[in-house]
Design an enzyme around this catalytic site. Structure first.
Site, PDB file in Angstrom:
ATOM      1  N   SER A  10       0.847  -1.196   0.000  1.00  0.00           N
ATOM      2  CA  SER A  10       0.000   0.000   0.000  1.00  0.00           C
ATOM      3  C   SER A  10       0.875   1.235   0.000  1.00  0.00           C
ATOM      4  CB  SER A  10      -0.900   0.016   1.242  1.00  0.00           C
ATOM      5  OG  SER A  10      -1.386   1.337   1.429  1.00  0.00           O
ATOM      6  N   HIS A  35      -1.078  -1.345  -4.335  1.00  0.00           N
ATOM      7  CA  HIS A  35      -2.345  -1.068  -3.638  1.00  0.00           C
ATOM      8  C   HIS A  35      -2.433   0.442  -3.384  1.00  0.00           C
ATOM      9  CE1 HIS A  35      -5.701  -2.298  -0.959  1.00  0.00           C
ATOM     10  NE2 HIS A  35      -5.329  -1.276  -0.214  1.00  0.00           N
ATOM     11  N   ASP A  37      -4.607   3.437  -1.822  1.00  0.00           N
ATOM     12  CA  ASP A  37      -5.662   3.769  -0.868  1.00  0.00           C
ATOM     13  C   ASP A  37      -6.170   5.178  -1.116  1.00  0.00           C
ATOM     14  OD1 ASP A  37      -5.936   1.426   0.804  1.00  0.00           O
ATOM     15  OD2 ASP A  37      -3.899   1.828   1.485  1.00  0.00           O
ATOM     16  N   MET A  39      -8.751   8.062  -0.112  1.00  0.00           N
ATOM     17  CA  MET A  39      -9.570   8.479   1.037  1.00  0.00           C
ATOM     18  C   MET A  39     -10.035   9.920   0.858  1.00  0.00           C
ATOM     19  SD  MET A  39      -7.320   6.918   4.150  1.00  0.00           S
ATOM     20  CE  MET A  39      -6.536   5.296   4.028  1.00  0.00           C
ATOM     21  N   HIS A  68      -8.245   0.902  -3.974  1.00  0.00           N
ATOM     22  CA  HIS A  68      -9.173   0.728  -2.856  1.00  0.00           C
ATOM     23  C   HIS A  68      -9.821   2.077  -2.558  1.00  0.00           C
ATOM     24  CE1 HIS A  68      -9.484  -0.334   1.757  1.00  0.00           C
ATOM     25  NE2 HIS A  68     -10.666  -0.169   1.187  1.00  0.00           N
ATOM     26  N   MET A  70     -12.035   4.495  -0.664  1.00  0.00           N
ATOM     27  CA  MET A  70     -12.708   4.767   0.615  1.00  0.00           C
ATOM     28  C   MET A  70     -13.304   6.162   0.513  1.00  0.00           C
ATOM     29  SD  MET A  70      -9.697   3.059   2.935  1.00  0.00           S
ATOM     30  CE  MET A  70      -8.527   3.176   1.584  1.00  0.00           C
ATOM     31  N   MET A 139     -11.184  -5.973   5.465  1.00  0.00           N
ATOM     32  CA  MET A 139     -10.466  -4.979   6.254  1.00  0.00           C
ATOM     33  C   MET A 139     -10.188  -5.560   7.632  1.00  0.00           C
ATOM     34  SD  MET A 139      -9.997  -2.350   4.330  1.00  0.00           S
ATOM     35  CE  MET A 139      -9.165  -1.454   5.650  1.00  0.00           C
ATOM     36  N   ASP A 177      -6.441  -6.618   4.445  1.00  0.00           N
ATOM     37  CA  ASP A 177      -5.845  -5.284   4.413  1.00  0.00           C
ATOM     38  C   ASP A 177      -5.891  -4.637   5.796  1.00  0.00           C
ATOM     39  OD1 ASP A 177      -4.903  -2.808   3.598  1.00  0.00           O
ATOM     40  OD2 ASP A 177      -6.739  -2.233   2.545  1.00  0.00           O
TER      41      ASP A 177
HETATM   42  C1  DX5 Z   1      -6.320   1.405   5.603  1.00  0.00           C
HETATM   43  C2  DX5 Z   1      -5.793   1.020   4.247  1.00  0.00           C
HETATM   44  C3  DX5 Z   1      -4.691   0.002   4.286  1.00  0.00           C
HETATM   45  C4  DX5 Z   1      -3.473   0.502   5.020  1.00  0.00           C
HETATM   46  C5  DX5 Z   1      -2.603  -0.643   5.394  1.00  0.00           C
HETATM   47  O1  DX5 Z   1      -7.458   2.191   5.452  1.00  0.00           O
HETATM   48  O2  DX5 Z   1      -6.831   0.474   3.458  1.00  0.00           O
HETATM   49  O3  DX5 Z   1      -4.348  -0.400   2.964  1.00  0.00           O
HETATM   50  O4  DX5 Z   1      -2.740   1.396   4.264  1.00  0.00           O
HETATM   51  O5  DX5 Z   1      -1.532  -0.134   6.125  1.00  0.00           O
HETATM   52  P1  DX5 Z   1      -0.796  -1.036   7.219  1.00  0.00           P
HETATM   53  O6  DX5 Z   1      -0.269  -2.231   6.505  1.00  0.00           O
HETATM   54  O7  DX5 Z   1       0.280  -0.134   7.718  1.00  0.00           O
HETATM   55  O8  DX5 Z   1      -1.817  -1.395   8.248  1.00  0.00           O
HETATM   56 ZN    ZN Z   2      -6.350  -0.460   1.449  1.00  0.00          ZN
END
Ligand code: DX5
Ligand code: ZN
Length: 231
Positions: A10, A35, A37, A39, A68, A70, A139, A177
């Protein structure tokens, strides 16, 4: 049935001032996916990156971009992320009103569709979509931040989903994840996960450590399981 474990670093844990370089380094280090993320500060209490950044990163890797989302509402942005170069688009059921429609939208754009399941979201949310989706993302932390602790209760959800996937006879990836490291990764794989998304555990130590970080996660003991699909 033996499943090779695939690793999805990620980039939430990457150096944001050098994202292109970070993606190139992770690609060279042997990652299976990138990956991403996304947000919005609304669906989750953090803001990261948008489609322009995904498009800017696209030339820096040949790996599939595992995007991903969010963000809510998610529907208005699906096409933009597809155009930006996402290969897999994963959405949360809570981020829109009509999950089946959103999945069809992603598939109609020629992309793989994933559904993300929060720690408090029941696995049954995928029951009527197993014929349509390509990936389920469990998750193992509440979405929003990297570096959180793995929630052990999510292991039972992986087990339940592995059974559903095998019974469906379809090829559906099961990704986990959040809080994945050398200790929790093997537990998730034993419970049925075949893709490990990891931020902190992949990016720690900087570029010279990436190959070892990925290998350590991948070397997670391979689990031999019998399954309805026979493998
Ligand atoms: C959280 C993300 C994850 C996160 C994982 O909302 O979807 O992908 O970045 O990070 P670690 O591996 O540090 O928990
Ligand atoms: Zn993620």
């Amino acid at each position: 049935m033996q499943r090779p474990v695939r690793i999805a670093p990620s980039i939430l844990s990457a150096d944001f001032a050098n994202l292109g370089q970070e993606v190139r380094a992770m690609t060279a280090a042997g990652a299976d996916y990138i990956h991403v993320d996304v947000m919005d500060g609304h669906f989750v209490p953090n803001i990261t990156i948008g489609p322009a950044v995904v498009a800017a990163l696209r030339p820096h890797s040949t790996l599939p971009f595992d995007v991903h989302l969010m963000i809510a509402p998610v529907d208005p942005f699906i096409a933009e992320f597809a155009a930006a170069g996402a290969d897999i688009i994963t959405i949360h059921p809570e981020a829109g009103h009509h999950l089946h429609r959103s999945v069809q939208h992603i598939k109609g754009l020629g992309k793989k569709a994933g559904i993300a399941i929060n720690p408090a979201t029941p696995v049954s949310v995928v029951d009527h979509l197993l014929g349509d989706i390509d990936l389920i993302l469990v998750m193992s932390v509440n979405p929003g931040f990297g570096g959180q602790d793995f929630i052990p209760a999510t292991l039972d959800k992986l087990t339940a989903l592995r059974q559903r996937i095998d019974a469906s006879g379809r090829t559906i990836d099961l990704e986990v994840d959040g809080g994945i490291n050398e200790a929790t990764g093997p537990q998730a794989v034993a419970a049925g996960a075949d893709i490990l998304a990891a931020g902190s555990a992949c990016f720690r130590g900087g570029p010279s450590a990436y190959a070892d970080n990925i290998q350590r996660l991948r070397d997670t003991p391979t689990v031999v399981r019998s399954s309805a699909s026979g493998g």
